[in-house]
Design a protein around this motif. Structure first.
Motif, mmCIF file in Angstrom:
data_model
loop_
_atom_site.group_PDB
_atom_site.id
_atom_site.type_symbol
_atom_site.label_atom_id
_atom_site.label_comp_id
_atom_site.label_asym_id
_atom_site.label_seq_id
_atom_site.Cartn_x
_atom_site.Cartn_y
_atom_site.Cartn_z
ATOM 1 N N ASP A 227 0.841 -1.200 0.000
ATOM 2 C CA ASP A 227 0.000 0.000 0.000
ATOM 3 C C ASP A 227 0.874 1.247 0.000
ATOM 4 O O ASP A 227 1.944 1.273 0.610
ATOM 5 C CB ASP A 227 -0.913 0.021 1.227
ATOM 6 C CG ASP A 227 -2.060 -0.972 1.114
ATOM 7 O OD1 ASP A 227 -2.169 -1.601 0.053
ATOM 8 O OD2 ASP A 227 -2.827 -1.111 2.087
ATOM 9 N N VAL A 228 0.408 2.275 -0.667
ATOM 10 C CA VAL A 228 1.168 3.516 -0.740
ATOM 11 C C VAL A 228 0.524 4.568 0.153
ATOM 12 O O VAL A 228 -0.639 4.455 0.550
ATOM 13 C CB VAL A 228 1.267 4.039 -2.185
ATOM 14 C CG1 VAL A 228 1.999 3.043 -3.066
ATOM 15 C CG2 VAL A 228 -0.118 4.354 -2.742
ATOM 16 N N GLY A 229 1.299 5.597 0.462
ATOM 17 C CA GLY A 229 0.801 6.674 1.302
ATOM 18 C C GLY A 229 1.753 7.848 1.277
ATOM 19 O O GLY A 229 2.700 7.897 0.476
ATOM 20 N N VAL A 230 1.500 8.793 2.146
ATOM 21 C CA VAL A 230 2.319 10.002 2.245
ATOM 22 C C VAL A 230 2.729 10.171 3.702
ATOM 23 O O VAL A 230 1.886 10.118 4.605
ATOM 24 C CB VAL A 230 1.568 11.250 1.753
ATOM 25 C CG1 VAL A 230 2.443 12.494 1.923
ATOM 26 C CG2 VAL A 230 1.146 11.085 0.302
ATOM 27 N N LEU A 231 4.020 10.362 3.936
ATOM 28 C CA LEU A 231 4.561 10.641 5.259
ATOM 29 C C LEU A 231 4.934 12.116 5.307
ATOM 30 O O LEU A 231 5.744 12.581 4.498
ATOM 31 C CB LEU A 231 5.779 9.768 5.537
ATOM 32 C CG LEU A 231 6.369 9.823 6.949
ATOM 33 C CD1 LEU A 231 5.373 9.279 7.960
ATOM 34 C CD2 LEU A 231 7.668 9.042 7.017
ATOM 35 N N ALA A 232 4.305 12.855 6.224
ATOM 36 C CA ALA A 232 4.527 14.303 6.306
ATOM 37 C C ALA A 232 5.188 14.643 7.621
ATOM 38 O O ALA A 232 4.870 14.071 8.664
ATOM 39 C CB ALA A 232 3.204 15.052 6.176
ATOM 40 N N CYS A 233 6.129 15.558 7.560
ATOM 41 C CA CYS A 233 6.794 16.067 8.762
ATOM 42 C C CYS A 233 6.923 17.572 8.607
ATOM 43 O O CYS A 233 7.656 18.048 7.728
ATOM 44 C CB CYS A 233 8.156 15.410 8.971
ATOM 45 S SG CYS A 233 8.999 15.943 10.468
ATOM 46 N N TRP B 267 -0.418 9.235 6.076
ATOM 47 C CA TRP B 267 -1.645 8.882 5.364
ATOM 48 C C TRP B 267 -1.351 7.600 4.592
ATOM 49 O O TRP B 267 -0.364 7.527 3.839
ATOM 50 C CB TRP B 267 -2.056 9.982 4.399
ATOM 51 C CG TRP B 267 -2.612 11.201 5.060
ATOM 52 C CD1 TRP B 267 -3.934 11.490 5.272
ATOM 53 C CD2 TRP B 267 -1.894 12.310 5.612
ATOM 54 N NE1 TRP B 267 -4.076 12.699 5.908
ATOM 55 C CE2 TRP B 267 -2.838 13.227 6.137
ATOM 56 C CE3 TRP B 267 -0.539 12.613 5.725
ATOM 57 C CZ2 TRP B 267 -2.466 14.411 6.741
ATOM 58 C CZ3 TRP B 267 -0.168 13.791 6.332
ATOM 59 C CH2 TRP B 267 -1.121 14.674 6.836
ATOM 60 N N LEU B 268 -2.190 6.586 4.754
ATOM 61 C CA LEU B 268 -1.872 5.270 4.191
ATOM 62 C C LEU B 268 -3.134 4.607 3.639
ATOM 63 O O LEU B 268 -4.231 4.790 4.167
ATOM 64 C CB LEU B 268 -1.237 4.386 5.271
ATOM 65 C CG LEU B 268 -0.658 3.045 4.814
ATOM 66 C CD1 LEU B 268 0.524 3.274 3.871
ATOM 67 C CD2 LEU B 268 -0.212 2.223 6.019
ATOM 68 N N GLN C 191 -3.269 8.663 -6.459
ATOM 69 C CA GLN C 191 -3.885 7.904 -5.377
ATOM 70 C C GLN C 191 -4.086 8.824 -4.177
ATOM 71 O O GLN C 191 -3.172 9.548 -3.780
ATOM 72 C CB GLN C 191 -3.017 6.714 -4.988
ATOM 73 C CG GLN C 191 -2.760 5.754 -6.147
ATOM 74 C CD GLN C 191 -2.088 4.479 -5.701
ATOM 75 O OE1 GLN C 191 -2.576 3.793 -4.809
ATOM 76 N NE2 GLN C 191 -0.963 4.156 -6.318
ATOM 77 N N GLY C 192 -5.276 8.802 -3.617
ATOM 78 C CA GLY C 192 -5.587 9.679 -2.491
ATOM 79 C C GLY C 192 -6.780 9.181 -1.713
ATOM 80 O O GLY C 192 -7.158 8.007 -1.807
ATOM 81 N N ARG D 135 -5.300 7.838 8.725
ATOM 82 C CA ARG D 135 -4.485 9.007 9.080
ATOM 83 C C ARG D 135 -3.895 8.704 10.450
ATOM 84 O O ARG D 135 -4.595 8.660 11.453
ATOM 85 C CB ARG D 135 -5.320 10.290 9.120
ATOM 86 C CG ARG D 135 -4.507 11.541 9.456
ATOM 87 C CD ARG D 135 -5.407 12.766 9.543
ATOM 88 N NE ARG D 135 -4.644 13.993 9.774
ATOM 89 C CZ ARG D 135 -4.284 14.432 10.963
ATOM 90 N NH1 ARG D 135 -4.632 13.739 12.054
ATOM 91 N NH2 ARG D 135 -3.592 15.554 11.096
ATOM 92 N N LEU D 136 -2.595 8.461 10.500
ATOM 93 C CA LEU D 136 -1.959 7.929 11.699
ATOM 94 C C LEU D 136 -0.924 8.898 12.257
ATOM 95 O O LEU D 136 -0.225 9.582 11.509
ATOM 96 C CB LEU D 136 -1.261 6.598 11.389
ATOM 97 C CG LEU D 136 -2.133 5.503 10.754
ATOM 98 C CD1 LEU D 136 -1.261 4.333 10.334
ATOM 99 C CD2 LEU D 136 -3.207 5.053 11.732
ATOM 100 N N ARG D 137 -0.861 8.947 13.573
ATOM 101 C CA ARG D 137 0.237 9.613 14.270
ATOM 102 C C ARG D 137 1.066 8.536 14.945
ATOM 103 O O ARG D 137 0.519 7.550 15.451
ATOM 104 C CB ARG D 137 -0.292 10.597 15.326
ATOM 105 C CG ARG D 137 -1.186 11.697 14.779
ATOM 106 C CD ARG D 137 -0.504 12.591 13.771
ATOM 107 N NE ARG D 137 0.681 13.230 14.299
ATOM 108 C CZ ARG D 137 0.697 14.382 14.962
ATOM 109 N NH1 ARG D 137 -0.446 15.005 15.196
ATOM 110 N NH2 ARG D 137 1.831 14.913 15.376
#
Length: 633
Positions: free
Chosen positions: A134-140, A180-181, A387-388, A393-395
């Motif tokens: 699975d793909v996602g976005v890691l934001a910092c 986000w995954l 993909q979105g 939505r994980l912390r």
């Protein structure tokens, strides 16, 4: 003889018994023991009354002076009698002091573990609904990167980073990281890129492999169409600028012609006359421009190229005008249909034609009748799939737990907010839920929002520690109604009265040899008299009295003789007393017994000692009940 012997025996036993009662080591009678130790200026110690410090929680916006005597009681689950405590002092109550926190208490100082392009993302609970790949976005903070799920465990995820931007931190902070995954939306956008141009919709369809021509910069130029999706056209080179007219190319094939009567043959490509085609718009199959000087006129109807080294060439006429270019270098992303689950501010995973992932931020969208235009940052190149609308939505686990000490190196505590009512000398309770400690505010630095406590709050972490600023001393016991102790007689010295209270409360007082004094208030003719340990040091005009415990547990109140302490004035029932009752081991409650709601004792709560259970404290000051002290504004 028998009578003499018996008399001697009784007499000697009596003398021996009396003799024993005159020695401290052998005395057995309470009164004799009390008189003996009194010769040493000592009194039997009273049974102790438990004491503690309570944190009061004021309703929002409440402030003012809260008088002493506020009663609270436990509500045991086992049905035993409640234990009552009362506050022993007045307090300046302020809702802003209810519970203070350290600055950044909910921001972890830890970072994500990273090895190469693999980041370990800790989980607070097992993740369901996702799988490896699975793909996602890691934001910092203000940076983000596309990731794919490389490993899945109950307590952590292994994330592979894809094309991280130069600004991506080497050690992402837990406090600033969000993942986000597992995308729920997968949509293929229309083609885009540097070589993509858009023509107005509704024009002549353009087939893949066809050639387009345009006049720009003083010359005719040509490009081959690699792909066409509606009004968007992908060229094999940089295309024309916006507003430029674009023509569709025609093909002219080489043919064999007999050129004279002798039968000589020649390869020729026959073209329309120069007046009927676009002059100078001639290109070889390799899209190399052919000069007009090579073209000859063979008749009034046609031109030709003699013996060319290729089998065809491209040309165009005015009739082949497609339209003017609407957008050149079409980098924006366009989707067919409606926006559906997309909205401004979303993070998306962009997959290009080569299967590489990158992350983008949806800055804006412009919805049309049958398509939606997306503005992404950074602008993607050759986007093949978006993909979105991610499922999760994980912390990271512990992101909101600052496990560092609540104190800095100088034993200071920097607070999230510093109320104006918090001043040096204020008593506070420091608690992390499992333990509590009383402390005193010794320094306040308002410029830096810092305070210092004594003793220091050592061993407390910032994330789960609360500093209760409305802390007040309380003692085991309940105030009894005022009663008449007796009548004074100025002709008598050392008047003594017995107070029938076998569980009299005592409070700490360093002026007394035993460290405590009876919690008694005596008023004579409406004047309050002072309790002292011994009248031996009192002067003839001192309004003093002393308290001694009796064998039956009651208390004896003694007044002066005119030399050591003032005599009581003559009056009818003019000696009145108010006291508190509550002593012994029953007051040794666990901390959970005094919580508003405790996991250890789920039914325990605080309530006014003179109110029904409905008046239990629930974070607000209960309404005054007549016997409770009222807050004064």
């Amino acid at each position: 003889m028998r009578a003499l012997a018996r008399s001697a025996h009784v007499l000697t036993e009596h003398i021996d018994a009396n003799s024993n009662e005159t020695f401290l080591a052998t005395a057995t009678e309470w009164e004799n023991l009390r008189k003996l130790v009194a010769l040493l200026n000592y009194r039997p110690a009273p049974q102790s009354s438990a004491s503690t410090t309570l944190a009061l929680l004021a309703a929002e916006g409440i402030s003012g002076t809260f008088d002493k005597g506020f009663g609270v009681k436990s509500k045991p689950d086992d049905g035993s009698a409640p234990v009552i405590f009362e506050t022993l002092e007045a307090i300046d109550l302020d809702a802003d002091l209810n519970a203070l926190r350290a600055a950044d208490w909910n921001r972890s100082t830890a970072t994500l573990a990273q090895s190469g392009d693999i980041v370990t993302f800790p989980l607070a609970a097992a993740l369901e609904g996702s799988s490896v790949g699975d793909v996602g976005v890691l934001a910092c903070m203000n940076t983000f990167v596309a990731v794919s799920l490389a490993g899945l465990a109950p307590d952590a995820l292994q994330l592979k980073l894809h094309n991280p931007a130069p600004g991506w931190p080497a050690q992402p902070s837990l406090a600033d990281t969000t993942l986000w995954l597992t995308a729920r939306s997968r949509r293929a956008p229309k083609v885009s890129g540097q070589n993509v141009v858009s023509l107005p919709p509704g024009g002549i369809p353009v087939a893949d492999g066809s050639v387009l021509m345009w006049y720009q910069g003083g010359n005719w130029q040509a490009a081959r169409v690699e792909a066409s999706e509606g009004s968007r056209i992908v060229l094999d080179r940089n295309g024309p600028s916006a507003g430029t007219e674009v023509f569709l190319a025609l093909e002219a094939h080489r043919q064999r012609y007999t050129i004279d009567d002798d039968g000589h043959e020649e390869n020729r490509i026959v073209l329309p006359l120069e007046a009927d085609r676009q002059s100078g718009a001639l290109f070889t199959p390799g899209l190399v421009r052919v000069g007009e000087a090579s073209v000859q006129t063979v008749s009034d109807a046609h031109d030709y190229l003699a013996s060319p080294g290729y089998y065809w060439l491209y040309y165009t006429t005015g009739d082949q005008l497609l339209d003017s270019v609407s957008y050149a270098s079409q980098l924006s992303v366009e989707l067919s249909g409606k926006a559906e689950s997309l909205s401004t501010g979303d993070l998306l995973v962009v997959e290009d034609q080569d299967g590489e992932y990158s992350a983008a931020h949806l800055e804006s969208l412009d919805a049309g009748a049958d398509s939606v235009q997306l503005e992404l940052t950074p602008s993607p190149v050759n986007a093949a799939l978006l993909q979105g609308n991610f499922r999760h939505r994980l912390r990271p686990a512990g992101f909101d737990r600052n496990t560092a000490s609540i104190m800095d190196g100088d034993y200071n505590i920097r607070l999230q907010s510093l109320p104006a009512s918090l001043k040096p000398g204020r008593r506070v309770i420091v608690s992390d839920g499992a333990r509590a400690r009383q402390a005193l505010v010794t320094q306040v630095d308002r410029a830096a929002n810092r305070i210092r406590l004594q003793p220091p709050a050592e061993g407390f972490a910032a994330w789960n520690t609360l500093i209760y600023g409305n802390a007040v001393a309380a003692g085991h016991g309940e105030t009894a109604r005022e009663k008449v102790l007796g009548s004074g007689d100025a002709t008598l010295g050392n008047q003594t009265f017995e107070l029938k209270a076998d569980d009299l409360s005592h409070i700490a007082d360093p002026a007394f040899a035993q460290g405590v004094r009876a919690d008694i208030e005596v008023r004579v003719d409406d004047r309050q008299w002072l309790q002292v340990y011994s009248l031996g040091d009192s002067g003839p005009e001192d309004h003093h009295y002393a308290v001694a415990l009796l064998e039956n547990g009651n208390a004896s109140l003694s007044f002066g003789d005119g030399t050591h302490g003032r005599r009581l004035p003559t009056g009818n029932n003019n000696v009145r007393v108010r006291y508190r009752r509550g002593a012994g081991l029953v007051g040794n409650l666990s901390p959970a017994g005094w919580s508003r709601r405790s996991a250890a004792t789920p039914g325990s709560m605080l309530s006014c000692s003179r109110c029904p259970p409905a008046a239990a404290m629930t974070g607000k000051i209960p309404p005054p009940c007549g016997t409770m002290p009222r807050p004064r504004p």
